[in-house]
Scaffold this active site. Structure first.
Site, short mmCIF file in Angstrom:
data_model
loop_
_atom_site.label_atom_id
_atom_site.label_comp_id
_atom_site.label_asym_id
_atom_site.label_seq_id
_atom_site.Cartn_x
_atom_site.Cartn_y
_atom_site.Cartn_z
CD GLN A 103 -2.43 -1.15 2.78
OE1 GLN A 103 -1.97 -1.97 3.58
NE2 GLN A 103 -3.38 -0.33 3.11
CG ASN A 104 4.16 1.36 2.38
OD1 ASN A 104 3.10 1.63 2.93
ND2 ASN A 104 5.11 0.68 2.98
CG ASP A 106 7.94 3.85 0.89
OD1 ASP A 106 8.24 2.88 0.17
OD2 ASP A 106 7.60 3.72 2.10
CG HIS A 121 -2.63 2.71 -2.02
ND1 HIS A 121 -2.71 2.78 -0.66
CD2 HIS A 121 -3.72 2.01 -2.42
CE1 HIS A 121 -3.81 2.14 -0.24
NE2 HIS A 121 -4.43 1.66 -1.29
CB CYS A 132 -2.11 13.84 -22.59
SG CYS A 132 -0.47 14.04 -21.89
N GLY A 190 2.76 -4.60 8.94
CA GLY A 190 2.75 -3.14 9.14
C GLY A 190 1.57 -2.43 8.54
CG ASN A 216 0.64 -3.91 13.21
OD1 ASN A 216 0.92 -3.04 14.03
ND2 ASN A 216 -0.04 -3.65 12.10
CD GLU A 218 -1.03 -0.34 17.71
OE1 GLU A 218 -2.11 0.12 17.32
OE2 GLU A 218 -0.24 0.25 18.48
P1 NAD Z 1 -1.46 3.02 9.00
O1 NAD Z 1 -0.69 4.27 9.21
O2 NAD Z 1 -2.93 3.02 9.15
O3 NAD Z 1 -0.94 1.85 9.92
C1 NAD Z 1 0.39 1.51 10.03
C2 NAD Z 1 0.48 0.22 10.82
O4 NAD Z 1 1.85 -0.12 10.96
C3 NAD Z 1 -0.12 0.32 12.23
O5 NAD Z 1 -0.98 -0.78 12.42
C4 NAD Z 1 1.11 0.23 13.15
O6 NAD Z 1 0.84 -0.48 14.34
C5 NAD Z 1 2.09 -0.53 12.29
N1 NAD Z 1 3.51 -0.26 12.55
C6 NAD Z 1 4.09 0.93 12.83
N2 NAD Z 1 5.42 0.77 12.95
C7 NAD Z 1 5.69 -0.53 12.71
C8 NAD Z 1 6.89 -1.32 12.68
N3 NAD Z 1 8.10 -0.79 12.91
N4 NAD Z 1 6.78 -2.65 12.40
C9 NAD Z 1 5.57 -3.21 12.17
N5 NAD Z 1 4.40 -2.52 12.20
C10 NAD Z 1 4.47 -1.21 12.46
O7 NAD Z 1 -1.00 2.58 7.57
P2 NAD Z 1 -1.73 1.75 6.50
O8 NAD Z 1 -2.54 0.68 7.13
O9 NAD Z 1 -0.68 1.38 5.56
O10 NAD Z 1 -2.79 2.76 5.80
C11 NAD Z 1 -2.61 4.13 5.52
C12 NAD Z 1 -2.47 4.46 4.05
O11 NAD Z 1 -1.49 5.49 3.86
C13 NAD Z 1 -1.93 3.33 3.24
O12 NAD Z 1 -2.34 3.44 1.94
C14 NAD Z 1 -0.44 3.58 3.33
O13 NAD Z 1 0.30 2.93 2.39
C15 NAD Z 1 -0.36 5.06 3.14
N6 NAD Z 1 0.91 5.59 3.69
C16 NAD Z 1 2.06 5.25 3.03
C17 NAD Z 1 3.30 5.62 3.52
C18 NAD Z 1 4.54 5.20 2.77
O14 NAD Z 1 4.51 5.09 1.54
N7 NAD Z 1 5.65 4.94 3.45
C19 NAD Z 1 3.38 6.36 4.71
C20 NAD Z 1 2.17 6.71 5.37
C21 NAD Z 1 0.95 6.29 4.84
ZN ZN Z 2 -0.11 16.05 -20.86
#
Ligand code: NAD
Ligand code: ZN
Length: 249
Positions: A103-104, A106, A121, A132, A190, A216, A218
């Protein structure tokens, strides 16, 4: 089961699975210094991501939306993959079939060497023309002009990411579901598990008789239905799961 026993049990499942699908969320990049949206320092000028990463916000003020993305691109640009990203790339090399759904936005999985990657995403290093539809890679930090213009038609561009209120391209959902169906194991790492459609993927895997391991910080609303739910940092737990001997082949 205590944590050590759970880790041993998870290792055994991973060792004996040759086809694996992994889903990652913002948590896997937290140890790289990229805040999750739930962290308080995930805020920017007290604006909630839901209020700025949306078609509505972009229509109203594209410059402001781009300022937010320019800020996020700066944070991500400073970050490097962590041991969790690298461990997943290593596990991929050791398995017959491996799909990493993230879902990231980055791009850190790619830098760490993951190959079979589904970026549900999108990617923050891609920009797309509103008119375009042309998509180009752009790694400039900071961007010299906000909003950036399309180099083909001159129209303003947007980040090539999926915003709140938007839908994930169908071919990506299909690819993700097919890989879950073809796997023996799914790992969910995560992600808080509340954002659809990713939230349902673990349930779907369980319903189709797959093993599911969650990692995770938690417990999440779905932890109880998974085979193993490990609480801890993905960057510390994941490196326990590949065969170090094989990395020297
Ligand atoms: P979220 O922020 O809702 O949840 C993050 C989860 O990661 C939490 O459940 C937390 O407990 C857990 N977590 C935090 N640190 C951790 C670690 N070190 N190890 C394991 N788990 C850990 O994120 P989401 O569920 O991904 O949803 C939010 C949306 O925003 C998604 O689409 C996400 O990809 C996007 N987003 C992306 C980035 C990125 O690209 N790095 C950053 C922020 C949000
Ligand atoms: Zn264009």
């Amino acid at each position: 089961m205590g944590q050590d026993e759970k880790i041993l049990a998870a290792k055994q499942i991973i060792d004996t699975s040759s086809k694996i699908t992994v889903l990652t969320g913002a948590g896997i990049s937290a140890e790289s210094g990229i805040p999750t949206f739930r962290d308080s320092d995930g805020m920017w000028n007290n604006i909630k991501p839901q209020d700025i990463a949306s078609p509505h916000a972009f229509k109203k003020d594209p410059g402001l939306v781009w300022e937010w993305y320019d800020w996020r691109r700066r944070i991500i640009n400073r970050a490097n993959p962590n041991q969790g990203h690298y461990a997943l790339a290593e596990i991929e090399r050791q398995k017959e079939k491996f799909t990493l759904i993230t879902q990231n936005i980055d791009g850190l999985h790619e830098i760490a060497g993951s190959i079979n990657l589904v970026e549900l995403h999108g990617n923050i290093w891609e920009i797309r023309c509103e008119k375009c539809d042309k998509v180009i890679k752009n790694y400039e930090v900071p961007l010299p002009e906000l909003p950036p213009k399309c180099n083909t038609c001159g129209e303003i561009t947007r980040p090539n990411v999926v915003w709140f209120e938007e839908i994930i391209p169908m071919h990506m959902i299909d690819q993700a579901l097919l890989s879950i169906e073809e796997s023996d194991l799914m790992m969910i790492i995560g992600t808080s598990g509340v954002v659809e459609p990713a939230a349902s993927m673990g349930l779907l895997a369980k319903q189709s008789g797959k093993q599911v391991i969650e990692i995770n910080l938690e417990e999440t609303p779905n932890s109880a239905i998974y085979d193993i739910s490990l609480q801890g940092k993905s960057g510390e737990i994941l490196p326990l799961f590949y065969d170090i001997a094989k990395t020297y082949n």
